[in-house]
Scaffold this motif. Structure first.
Motif, PDB file in Angstrom:
ATOM      1  N   LYS A   5       1.391 -17.654   3.694  1.00 20.79           N
ATOM      2  CA  LYS A   5      -0.062 -18.848   3.338  1.00 20.79           C
ATOM      3  C   LYS A   5      -1.279 -17.662   3.515  1.00 20.79           C
ATOM      4  O   LYS A   5      -0.713 -17.023   4.833  1.00 20.79           O
ATOM      5  N   GLU A   6      -1.920 -17.365   2.916  1.00 25.87           N
ATOM      6  CA  GLU A   6      -2.751 -16.579   3.416  1.00 25.87           C
ATOM      7  C   GLU A   6      -4.489 -17.149   4.087  1.00 25.87           C
ATOM      8  O   GLU A   6      -5.004 -18.500   3.039  1.00 25.87           O
ATOM      9  N   ILE A   7      -4.527 -17.667   5.553  1.00 22.98           N
ATOM     10  CA  ILE A   7      -5.180 -18.527   5.925  1.00 22.98           C
ATOM     11  C   ILE A   7      -6.086 -17.779   6.125  1.00 22.98           C
ATOM     12  O   ILE A   7      -6.840 -16.281   6.493  1.00 22.98           O
ATOM     13  N   LEU A   8      -7.895 -17.973   6.385  1.00 21.14           N
ATOM     14  CA  LEU A   8      -9.266 -16.954   6.156  1.00 21.14           C
ATOM     15  C   LEU A   8      -9.774 -18.054   6.846  1.00 21.14           C
ATOM     16  O   LEU A   8     -10.463 -19.558   6.860  1.00 21.14           O
ATOM     17  N   ASN A   9     -11.187 -17.269   7.005  1.00 20.64           N
ATOM     18  CA  ASN A   9     -12.242 -17.850   8.268  1.00 20.64           C
ATOM     19  C   ASN A   9     -13.095 -18.189   6.984  1.00 20.64           C
ATOM     20  O   ASN A   9     -13.424 -17.691   5.964  1.00 20.64           O
ATOM     21  N   ALA A  10     -14.280 -18.785   6.666  1.00 21.79           N
ATOM     22  CA  ALA A  10     -15.261 -18.385   6.529  1.00 21.79           C
ATOM     23  C   ALA A  10     -15.846 -17.867   6.109  1.00 21.79           C
ATOM     24  O   ALA A  10     -16.168 -17.284   4.689  1.00 21.79           O
ATOM     25  N   PRO A  33     -11.129 -28.733  -0.113  1.00 21.93           N
ATOM     26  CA  PRO A  33     -10.057 -28.727   1.305  1.00 21.93           C
ATOM     27  C   PRO A  33     -10.384 -27.299   2.310  1.00 21.93           C
ATOM     28  O   PRO A  33     -10.229 -26.438   1.813  1.00 21.93           O
ATOM     29  N   TYR A  34     -10.298 -28.260   3.412  1.00 23.34           N
ATOM     30  CA  TYR A  34      -9.374 -26.833   4.495  1.00 23.34           C
ATOM     31  C   TYR A  34      -8.434 -27.815   6.034  1.00 23.34           C
ATOM     32  O   TYR A  34      -8.077 -29.020   5.235  1.00 23.34           O
ATOM     33  N   ARG A  35      -8.874 -26.932   6.974  1.00 23.18           N
ATOM     34  CA  ARG A  35      -8.025 -27.453   7.637  1.00 23.18           C
ATOM     35  C   ARG A  35      -8.758 -27.016   8.453  1.00 23.18           C
ATOM     36  O   ARG A  35      -9.614 -26.537   9.510  1.00 23.18           O
ATOM     37  N   GLN A  36      -8.369 -27.830   9.599  1.00 23.28           N
ATOM     38  CA  GLN A  36      -8.892 -27.696  11.443  1.00 23.28           C
ATOM     39  C   GLN A  36      -7.266 -28.175  12.816  1.00 23.28           C
ATOM     40  O   GLN A  36      -7.105 -28.429  12.381  1.00 23.28           O
ATOM     41  N   ASN A  39      -9.984 -31.581  16.607  1.00 23.86           N
ATOM     42  CA  ASN A  39     -10.918 -32.699  16.082  1.00 23.86           C
ATOM     43  C   ASN A  39     -12.155 -31.684  16.380  1.00 23.86           C
ATOM     44  O   ASN A  39     -12.398 -31.681  15.191  1.00 23.86           O
ATOM     45  N   LYS A  40     -12.031 -30.995  16.811  1.00 22.19           N
ATOM     46  CA  LYS A  40     -13.384 -30.023  17.349  1.00 22.19           C
ATOM     47  C   LYS A  40     -12.852 -28.511  17.431  1.00 22.19           C
ATOM     48  O   LYS A  40     -14.039 -28.271  17.536  1.00 22.19           O
ATOM     49  N   GLY A  41     -11.639 -28.295  16.336  1.00 23.31           N
ATOM     50  CA  GLY A  41     -11.778 -26.912  16.578  1.00 23.31           C
ATOM     51  C   GLY A  41     -12.326 -26.261  15.372  1.00 23.31           C
ATOM     52  O   GLY A  41     -13.032 -26.568  14.739  1.00 23.31           O
ATOM     53  N   ARG A  42     -11.859 -24.884  14.942  1.00 25.21           N
ATOM     54  CA  ARG A  42     -13.243 -24.129  13.811  1.00 25.21           C
ATOM     55  C   ARG A  42     -12.007 -24.226  12.595  1.00 25.21           C
ATOM     56  O   ARG A  42     -11.242 -24.498  12.062  1.00 25.21           O
TER      57      ARG A  42
END
Length: 64
Positions: A5-10, A33-36, A39-42
């Motif tokens: 899977k291609e994982i990207l930051n903002a 949709p996003y993943r984290q 609870n406080k991760g990017r």
């Protein structure tokens, strides 16, 4: 990390989609949709999930 899977930051996501950061935040409010991690991760984004959501919710003409 999910294999294949291609994982990207903002920052990477807005560049790849050719959108502004403010538009990204609008999309998040609309349910993008996003993943984290924890609870406080990017937040991070699976490109395949993002593009699928965009096409299903906005149509391909609304991006870029």
């Amino acid at each position: 990390m999910m294999f294949g899977k291609e994982i990207l930051n903002a920052k990477q996501l807005v560049k790849k989609l050719g959108i502004s950061k403010s538009y990204l935040y609008e999309l998040l409010k609309m349910g993008l949709p996003y993943r984290q991690l924890g609870n406080k991760g990017r937040k991070y984004y699976v490109y395949e999930e993002v593009t699928k959501w965009i096409f299903e919710n906005l149509g391909e003409n609304d991006v870029s």
